[in-house]
Scaffold this active site. Sequence first.
Site, short mmCIF file in Angstrom:
data_model
loop_
_atom_site.label_atom_id
_atom_site.label_comp_id
_atom_site.label_asym_id
_atom_site.label_seq_id
_atom_site.Cartn_x
_atom_site.Cartn_y
_atom_site.Cartn_z
CG MET A 163 -1.79 1.13 1.56
SD MET A 163 -3.34 0.84 2.65
CE MET A 163 -1.99 0.88 4.17
CE1 TYR A 440 1.73 -0.60 12.13
CE2 TYR A 440 3.60 -0.55 10.70
CZ TYR A 440 2.77 -1.14 11.53
OH TYR A 440 2.95 -2.60 11.96
CD GLU A 441 -2.55 1.13 7.59
OE1 GLU A 441 -3.59 1.93 7.50
OE2 GLU A 441 -1.96 0.61 6.75
N GLY A 442 -2.43 5.70 10.26
CA GLY A 442 -2.80 6.86 10.79
C GLY A 442 -2.63 6.97 12.27
#
Length: 591
Positions: A163, A440-442
């Site tokens: 991603m 990570y991932e926001g």
Amino acid sequence: MADYRVPREDMQFVLQDVFKVDKDWAQFEELAELDIETAVAIIDEGAKLAETLIAPNARAADEEGVQFNDGVVTTPKGYKENFKQLAQGGWVGVTANPEFGGMGLPKSISAQYEEMLCAADISFSLYSGLTAGAIMTIDQHGDDALKATYLENMISGQWTGSMCLTEPHAGTDLGIIRSKAIPNDDGSFAISGTKIFITGGEHDLAENIVHLVLAKLPDAPAGSKGISLFLVPKFLVNQDGSLGERNGVTCGSIEHKMGIHASATCVLNFDGATGWLVGEPHKGLPAMFTMMNYERLGVGIQGLGAAARSYQNALEYAQDRIQGRGAKATRDMAKEADPLIVHGDVRRMLLTMKAFVEGGRAFSTYVGQQLDIAKYAQDPAQKARAESLVQLLTPVAKAFLTDTGFEATVIGQQVFGGHGFIREWGQEQLVRDARIAQIYEGTNGIQALDLLGRKVAGSRGEMLKPLLDDIQALLAQPQAGLEKEYQQLAEATQIIAQVTKNVLSKVADDENIINSVAVEYLYLVGYVAFAYMWLRMAKVAEPLVTERPYLASKVKTAKFYMSRILPRIHGLVGAIEDGSESLYMHEVGEF
């Protein structure tokens, strides 16, 4: 480090007794043939891989790390063989579409599998985890040609996925990305730009890597509404399905990180790489959120997995290590000292970890169950309610599970004392590996803003109601022996409702309030949600204790959570009531 043991019994208890997931499956056409016996068998097979194949290699893999040489990334010894065995067992496609070779299992089962994989080795879990998210995105948003070309090989683990969102100047603010996509005459696009922090962006585990890349078309509107999503393979695929020439994407470097050393975190350079549009032009961010929402629960489960491993290690150490004397009632004068577990503070630490781990396991299953209902339900009202709960709980799952997971790894390290700081005991690796999950991932602060700003304030509190309704339904079914705990949850539910009302009443007059109290609000929701999980488990466990004596610990831990952890919400309420006042007293130059 103690040998990792998958908590099979507890996973079955949560699935079968607490959430009765098989009743859901029976009403969904795609899952009608799945029963709890099959689910238990699947968990058992996954457990064997986690315990005997992956976990024993975790520390050595962390010590070796990934190697980078002239654009080539080499994973640690054992990773390639282990990934091949994992893929051959069909584990990359646990939830993937059976039409393309996936198992098609519900998220409520895969949540258990993901936990054991993360507990065994977070770094190793990331290669298949990112691939699973990419598979889902292509399946839901790609055209038939992309699905036919890529899904089967990705589901089989022959190819993996990544991603590609973040750029050197653009992390959370994806609207300002600079990667460009120029249309080619044949319907493909030339993708150029640099992406950073790309997990599994380059490695030697698979023969091809399928990158999902955010970029902007020449006519793109400004901001996030101008983002499109593209599929860009490492190697182009020929008409007959064989691999062709290398595409214009290369790894410029890998990051040297605090933790997850065996996970390749790459800088990827796209230089006119050939890619194909996934979904509609300028609709790339909503399509990517298909992947990101599942990945955010997955990241939460990373925190849970690390916490579970930390708890097991610390419990074994506390039982074996003798040190000092306990209270008179616990002293064993036949030995020169008593085990750590007799001491009050050690018990506090162990029970805190246990409460977070088992509460987190129930919560991740609850969220997974809502994802299943949202995906498979035919009844519009049932589907809409589950979708609303998923939207509300996704940021909580990501942030609260990773924050409490990190807390549990640090607590576990503390139980070990000085040995917890030494590498060969494994506790410091769990602390390092768990830390990234909060980022990570926001980042967890962004998750909090999403929860309070977009979900709760954005819906004027309506999106919170399904969760509160579920809690009220439990409170309406009292259980003997848990009267105090029912009252504690009832009071906590009243607090969260009142706090929400108070915050929403101030939004119009204080533009900074959402940003100022979002983190405390997310913790408030998290602690109350865990209280709901614990009372739900205790209610089921209480009548079964005679039949299954191990469930007595479940009831006792519920009482511990309600009395020793849930009261944390009172401090959060005070901070939320302060609003933005104390944060914005300083001028910028006064810091």
